[in-house]
Design a protein around this motif. Structure first.
Motif, PDB file in Angstrom:
ATOM      1  N   ALA A 136       0.825  -1.206   0.000  1.00  0.00           N
ATOM      2  CA  ALA A 136       0.000   0.000   0.000  1.00  0.00           C
ATOM      3  C   ALA A 136       0.862   1.260   0.000  1.00  0.00           C
ATOM      4  CB  ALA A 136      -0.926   0.000   1.220  1.00  0.00           C
ATOM      5  N   ALA A 137       2.007   1.182   0.652  1.00  0.00           N
ATOM      6  CA  ALA A 137       2.878   2.348   0.762  1.00  0.00           C
ATOM      7  C   ALA A 137       3.739   2.560  -0.464  1.00  0.00           C
ATOM      8  CB  ALA A 137       3.771   2.201   1.997  1.00  0.00           C
ATOM      9  N   PHE A 138       4.256   1.455  -1.049  1.00  0.00           N
ATOM     10  CA  PHE A 138       5.266   1.604  -2.095  1.00  0.00           C
ATOM     11  C   PHE A 138       4.914   0.949  -3.431  1.00  0.00           C
ATOM     12  CE2 PHE A 138       7.494   1.648   2.038  1.00  0.00           C
ATOM     13  CZ  PHE A 138       7.982   2.946   1.998  1.00  0.00           C
ATOM     14  N   GLY A 139       3.893   0.119  -3.470  1.00  0.00           N
ATOM     15  CA  GLY A 139       3.488  -0.510  -4.720  1.00  0.00           C
ATOM     16  C   GLY A 139       4.162  -1.828  -4.985  1.00  0.00           C
ATOM     17  N   SER A 140       5.489  -1.900  -4.826  1.00  0.00           N
ATOM     18  CA  SER A 140       6.238  -3.132  -5.066  1.00  0.00           C
ATOM     19  C   SER A 140       7.657  -2.958  -4.543  1.00  0.00           C
ATOM     20  CB  SER A 140       6.282  -3.461  -6.563  1.00  0.00           C
ATOM     21  OG  SER A 140       7.069  -2.490  -7.255  1.00  0.00           O
ATOM     22  N   LYS A 141       8.386  -4.066  -4.488  1.00  0.00           N
ATOM     23  CA  LYS A 141       9.798  -4.006  -4.100  1.00  0.00           C
ATOM     24  C   LYS A 141      10.579  -3.154  -5.094  1.00  0.00           C
ATOM     25  CE  LYS A 141      13.926  -6.954  -4.073  1.00  0.00           C
ATOM     26  NZ  LYS A 141      14.442  -8.337  -4.222  1.00  0.00           N
ATOM     27  N   ALA A 142      10.285  -3.307  -6.391  1.00  0.00           N
ATOM     28  CA  ALA A 142      10.996  -2.556  -7.424  1.00  0.00           C
ATOM     29  C   ALA A 142      10.724  -1.068  -7.308  1.00  0.00           C
ATOM     30  CB  ALA A 142      10.604  -3.062  -8.807  1.00  0.00           C
ATOM     31  N   ALA A 143       9.462  -0.696  -7.031  1.00  0.00           N
ATOM     32  CA  ALA A 143       9.118   0.719  -6.883  1.00  0.00           C
ATOM     33  C   ALA A 143       9.796   1.317  -5.657  1.00  0.00           C
ATOM     34  CB  ALA A 143       7.604   0.873  -6.775  1.00  0.00           C
ATOM     35  N   PHE A 144       9.840   0.536  -4.583  1.00  0.00           N
ATOM     36  CA  PHE A 144      10.533   0.959  -3.365  1.00  0.00           C
ATOM     37  C   PHE A 144      12.015   1.183  -3.654  1.00  0.00           C
ATOM     38  CE2 PHE A 144      12.468  -0.491   0.825  1.00  0.00           C
ATOM     39  CZ  PHE A 144      12.130   0.665   1.539  1.00  0.00           C
ATOM     40  N   PHE A 145      12.596   0.274  -4.416  1.00  0.00           N
ATOM     41  CA  PHE A 145      14.011   0.377  -4.751  1.00  0.00           C
ATOM     42  C   PHE A 145      14.290   1.613  -5.590  1.00  0.00           C
ATOM     43  CE2 PHE A 145      17.750  -1.103  -7.364  1.00  0.00           C
ATOM     44  CZ  PHE A 145      18.660  -1.096  -6.332  1.00  0.00           C
ATOM     45  N   GLN A 146      13.378   1.933  -6.513  1.00  0.00           N
ATOM     46  CA  GLN A 146      13.604   3.114  -7.335  1.00  0.00           C
ATOM     47  C   GLN A 146      13.609   4.383  -6.485  1.00  0.00           C
ATOM     48  OE1 GLN A 146      10.616   4.444 -10.022  1.00  0.00           O
ATOM     49  NE2 GLN A 146      12.069   5.478 -11.355  1.00  0.00           N
ATOM     50  N   GLN A 147      12.715   4.463  -5.522  1.00  0.00           N
ATOM     51  CA  GLN A 147      12.713   5.626  -4.634  1.00  0.00           C
ATOM     52  C   GLN A 147      14.035   5.718  -3.872  1.00  0.00           C
ATOM     53  OE1 GLN A 147       9.157   6.630  -2.318  1.00  0.00           O
ATOM     54  NE2 GLN A 147       8.038   5.030  -3.420  1.00  0.00           N
ATOM     55  N   ILE A 148      14.572   4.565  -3.505  1.00  0.00           N
ATOM     56  CA  ILE A 148      15.855   4.539  -2.791  1.00  0.00           C
ATOM     57  C   ILE A 148      16.987   4.979  -3.715  1.00  0.00           C
ATOM     58  CG2 ILE A 148      17.570   2.970  -1.805  1.00  0.00           C
ATOM     59  CD1 ILE A 148      15.199   1.447  -0.552  1.00  0.00           C
ATOM     60  N   LEU A 149      16.949   4.530  -4.974  1.00  0.00           N
ATOM     61  CA  LEU A 149      17.969   4.949  -5.935  1.00  0.00           C
ATOM     62  C   LEU A 149      17.968   6.471  -6.088  1.00  0.00           C
ATOM     63  CD1 LEU A 149      17.618   2.316  -8.816  1.00  0.00           C
ATOM     64  CD2 LEU A 149      19.461   2.480  -7.136  1.00  0.00           C
ATOM     65  N   ASN A 150      16.791   7.051  -6.213  1.00  0.00           N
ATOM     66  CA  ASN A 150      16.687   8.507  -6.342  1.00  0.00           C
ATOM     67  C   ASN A 150      17.204   9.203  -5.095  1.00  0.00           C
ATOM     68  OD1 ASN A 150      15.550   8.401  -8.917  1.00  0.00           O
ATOM     69  ND2 ASN A 150      13.474   8.216  -8.115  1.00  0.00           N
ATOM     70  N   ARG A 151      16.881   8.656  -3.948  1.00  0.00           N
ATOM     71  CA  ARG A 151      17.341   9.215  -2.672  1.00  0.00           C
ATOM     72  C   ARG A 151      18.857   9.168  -2.585  1.00  0.00           C
ATOM     73  NH1 ARG A 151      18.313   7.277   2.703  1.00  0.00           N
ATOM     74  NH2 ARG A 151      17.345   8.569   4.346  1.00  0.00           N
ATOM     75  N   HIS A 152      19.429   8.030  -2.984  1.00  0.00           N
ATOM     76  CA  HIS A 152      20.883   7.856  -2.951  1.00  0.00           C
ATOM     77  C   HIS A 152      21.568   8.811  -3.926  1.00  0.00           C
ATOM     78  CE1 HIS A 152      24.698   5.689  -2.555  1.00  0.00           C
ATOM     79  NE2 HIS A 152      24.784   5.684  -3.878  1.00  0.00           N
ATOM     80  N   ALA A 153      21.001   8.931  -5.126  1.00  0.00           N
ATOM     81  CA  ALA A 153      21.591   9.801  -6.147  1.00  0.00           C
ATOM     82  C   ALA A 153      21.552  11.263  -5.709  1.00  0.00           C
ATOM     83  CB  ALA A 153      20.851   9.630  -7.463  1.00  0.00           C
ATOM     84  N   ASN A 154      20.474  11.682  -5.081  1.00  0.00           N
ATOM     85  CA  ASN A 154      20.344  13.073  -4.642  1.00  0.00           C
ATOM     86  C   ASN A 154      21.324  13.417  -3.527  1.00  0.00           C
ATOM     87  OD1 ASN A 154      18.265  13.590  -6.447  1.00  0.00           O
ATOM     88  ND2 ASN A 154      16.666  13.022  -5.001  1.00  0.00           N
TER      89      ASN A 154
END
Length: 218
Positions: free
Chosen positions: A64-82
């Motif tokens: 419900a919060a993130f949609g999927s493991k892959a979607a969660f990972f993408q948010q983390i990638l963006n966070r890491h890149a920023n």
């Protein structure tokens, strides 16, 4: 439904939980926990149960919060890149190009190796070691965006060197990240970064020696 499609992933509205109710956990803190897990083990080394256990939530709440493991990972990638050191901090007025690139690579070498658990670059590692095609593509795009930003900044002073130097630095960063994950020490990695930077200095000092041709394709 408070959701949107983002680069192939369904991402829920960050402020709302299932059924529009406020969530009982901190999204940024959850991303931080997930980032640590993925950085230590890689995308394929982290299961959904690993994530829900670390976050202290059930699988339905995670979806419900993130949609999927892959979607969660993408948010983390963006966070890491920023949070990563941008090339803009090094390519400043008055600093020679070769010196700026060397300092950038040394900073990367230190960042990639200073943590005992989280070695290398999360984004670059995901471009090579990620079984989910969408997540891997997201990592590749972030990496390419960084290379293009470097090319753009170098072109401001040396348009003739923008492409070859940005390509070279991108390849060096991949190597530094991989070697950090293999366990190279900070001192060894920094030495490698400094030696690699000598190629950039040579390119700046004598562009005619470039083993690169504009418009060439493989």
């Amino acid at each position: 439904m408070n959701s949107k499609w983002c680069k192939g992933f369904l991402v829920r509205d960050k402020k709302l939980g299932r059924g529009g109710r406020p969530r009982s956990f901190d999204i940024d803190a959850a991303l931080g926990v997930g980032q640590q897990l993925f950085h230590e083990r890689g995308y394929d080394g982290v299961s959904l149960s690993d994530l829900t256990r670390a976050l202290g939530i059930a699988a339905p709440s995670f979806y419900a919060a993130f949609g999927s493991k892959a979607a969660f990972f993408q948010q983390i990638l963006n966070r890491h890149a920023n949070a990563a050191l941008p090339i803009d901090e090094f390519l400043v007025e008055g600093r020679p190009l070769a010196a700026a690139i060397e300092q950038f690579l040394v900073a990367r070498a230190v960042t990639y190796s200073e943590s005992a658990e989280a070695k290398g670059c999360l984004v670059l590692d995901a471009t090579r070691n990620c079984s989910d095609a969408c997540a891997s593509a997201a990592a590749e795009q972030i990496a390419e965006d960084g290379r293009l930003r470097m090319r753009e900044r170098i072109a401001e002073s040396r348009p003739d060197l923008a492409e070859p130097i940005s390509d070279l630095v991108a390849s060096i960063m991949h190597g530094l990240s991989a070697l950090a994950r293999q366990g190279w020490s900070t001192n060894r990695l920094v030495a490698a970064a400094r030696n690699a930077a000598l190629s950039v200095r040579s390119m700046v000092d004598d562009p005619k020696r470039l083993g690169w041709v504009a418009g060439a394709t493989i």
